[in-house]
Scaffold this motif. Structure first.
Motif, PDB file in Angstrom:
ATOM      1  N   HIS A   6      -7.168  -0.408   6.214  1.00 41.07           N
ATOM      2  CA  HIS A   6      -6.084   0.474   6.688  1.00 41.07           C
ATOM      3  C   HIS A   6      -5.949   1.640   5.703  1.00 41.07           C
ATOM      4  CE1 HIS A   6      -2.144   1.678   8.168  1.00 41.07           C
ATOM      5  NE2 HIS A   6      -1.578   1.362   7.016  1.00 41.07           N
TER       6      HIS A   6
ATOM      7  N   HIS B  43       2.505   3.579   2.008  1.00 39.43           N
ATOM      8  CA  HIS B  43       2.891   3.597   3.422  1.00 39.43           C
ATOM      9  C   HIS B  43       2.915   5.024   3.950  1.00 39.43           C
ATOM     10  CE1 HIS B  43       4.201  -0.536   2.848  1.00 39.43           C
ATOM     11  NE2 HIS B  43       4.701  -0.111   1.714  1.00 39.43           N
ATOM     12  N   ALA B  44       2.552   5.143   5.228  1.00 39.01           N
ATOM     13  CA  ALA B  44       2.535   6.460   5.862  1.00 39.01           C
ATOM     14  C   ALA B  44       3.664   6.599   6.876  1.00 39.01           C
ATOM     15  CB  ALA B  44       1.192   6.690   6.544  1.00 39.01           C
TER      16      ALA B  44
ATOM     17  N   ASP C  26      -0.171  -4.018   6.008  1.00 44.18           N
ATOM     18  CA  ASP C  26      -0.731  -3.533   7.268  1.00 44.18           C
ATOM     19  C   ASP C  26      -2.215  -3.908   7.323  1.00 44.18           C
ATOM     20  OD1 ASP C  26       1.744  -2.423   7.284  1.00 44.18           O
ATOM     21  OD2 ASP C  26       1.081  -0.370   7.618  1.00 44.18           O
TER      22      ASP C  26
ATOM     23  N   HIS D  11       4.795  -4.865   9.615  1.00 41.63           N
ATOM     24  CA  HIS D  11       5.418  -4.127  10.720  1.00 41.63           C
ATOM     25  C   HIS D  11       5.429  -5.023  11.947  1.00 41.63           C
ATOM     26  CE1 HIS D  11       5.600  -0.167   8.937  1.00 41.63           C
ATOM     27  NE2 HIS D  11       4.350  -0.278   8.527  1.00 41.63           N
TER      28      HIS D  11
ATOM     29  N   HIS E 210       0.852  -1.203   0.000  1.00 44.52           N
ATOM     30  CA  HIS E 210       0.000   0.000   0.000  1.00 44.52           C
ATOM     31  C   HIS E 210       0.876   1.236   0.000  1.00 44.52           C
ATOM     32  CE1 HIS E 210       0.954  -0.642   4.230  1.00 44.52           C
ATOM     33  NE2 HIS E 210       0.499   0.545   4.555  1.00 44.52           N
TER      34      HIS E 210
HETATM   35 FE   LIG Z   1       0.674   1.364   6.533  1.00 44.96          FE
END
Ligand SMILES: [Fe+2]
Length: 287
Positions: free
Chosen positions: A145, A72-73, A162, A204, A70
């Protein structure tokens, strides 16, 4: 088929990147790579990506794919750097266009920022499949998410990004724009419908009470039995209530502002100015 999976743990962002290799050949995919970024100085570093490149070169691997679960943040993607050094096509979920639309507005990007996913080589949809040599990957759309989250099921291994974390840690937050705990619950049911022995690799890890080592590998069966948020048949209503109240207490990830601007561009920095200098923006009171 049982792929060879090598994990690379990034302590700065608690991210796990994976190299997934065809057991019968040299082809591989790299999943969720990290470009190191020191926000205080605004400097990037390629140490994490270079560790992956060293592994690829040492084992003479042929990189077919550079996959993102995805946008990612919490870390920047090293996909373009890896592509330049070792090749491979960069893939992400098709709903990247929704993410680009949302954050194109948040960061007040001009018309030169394309919101059609064209920065990526491949946009995956639910039901798509792809090959890593003789090894087949299948794509599940697992939003919640973020709207573009994908799970890559490669042989007997599912790379869930995630969605689920280790059973003793639980699940991913759902409070970013476009996130939804109801949707995540349903996506997780899709993952849990895979065979019990399917290996699950999480994106993660933060350790957990009573566990002092980082971990990233579990199974569908273990998740179903023991996941603290969703195991033992937890119903949607109680999950949603738990997830939403927990999310309300979480701070934004440290690198969310640079990460989104870079990752929505497939890991590229924004265009340089006339002097050739590159800048990232900080939107005030927007996130
Ligand atoms: Fe994420």
């Amino acid at each position: 088929m049982t792929p060879d999976v090598t994990a690379f743990f990034d302590k700065a962002t608690n991210t796990i990147s994976f190299v997934v290799k065809d057991p019968e050949g040299a082809s591989c995919a790299i999943i969720d790579s990290v470009l190191d970024f020191d926000y205080s100085s605004g400097r990037t570093d390629t140490k994490s990506a270079d560790d992956i490149i060293a592994h690829v070169q040492k084992h003479d691997l042929k990189v077919e794919w550079i996959l993102e679960s995805h946008v990612h943040a919490d870390h920047l993607s090293a996909a373009p750097y890896l592509q330049e050094k070792v090749g491979g096509k960069i893939g992400i979920g098709k709903n990247i266009t929704l993410v680009q639309d949302t954050f194109g507005k948040v960061f007040n990007e001009g018309t030169e920022f394309q919101r059609d996913g064209s920065q990526f080589d491949k946009l995956f949809e639910e039901g798509d499949s792809f090959m890593i040599g003789q090894l087949r990957g299948d794509v599940l759309h697992t939003p919640g998410h973020t709207p573009a989250c994908m799970t890559y099921v490669i042989g007997d291994a599912a790379f869930v990004g995630d969605t689920l974390f280790m059973p003793d840690f639980g699940t991913a937050r759902c409070d970013f724009p476009g996130g939804s705990s109801e949707t995540l619950y349903q996506s997780i049911q899709k993952i849990l419908a895979l065979p019990d022995e399917t290996r699950i690799f999480v994106g993660h890890d933060y350790k957990a009470p009573g566990r002092d080592e980082y971990a990233w590998e579990t199974t569908v069966g273990e998740q179903k039995a023991n996941n603290v948020h969703i195991g033992d048949g937890a119903d949607q209503e109680s999950f949603v209530q738990m997830r939403d109240s927990r999310d309300a207490t979480l701070a934004m990830p440290k690198l969310i502002i640079p990460s989104l601007q870079v990752n929505m561009r497939a890991g590229q920095m924004p265009e340089p100015d006339e002097e050739g200098d590159v800048f990232l923006k900080v939107p005030v009171n927007k996130l």
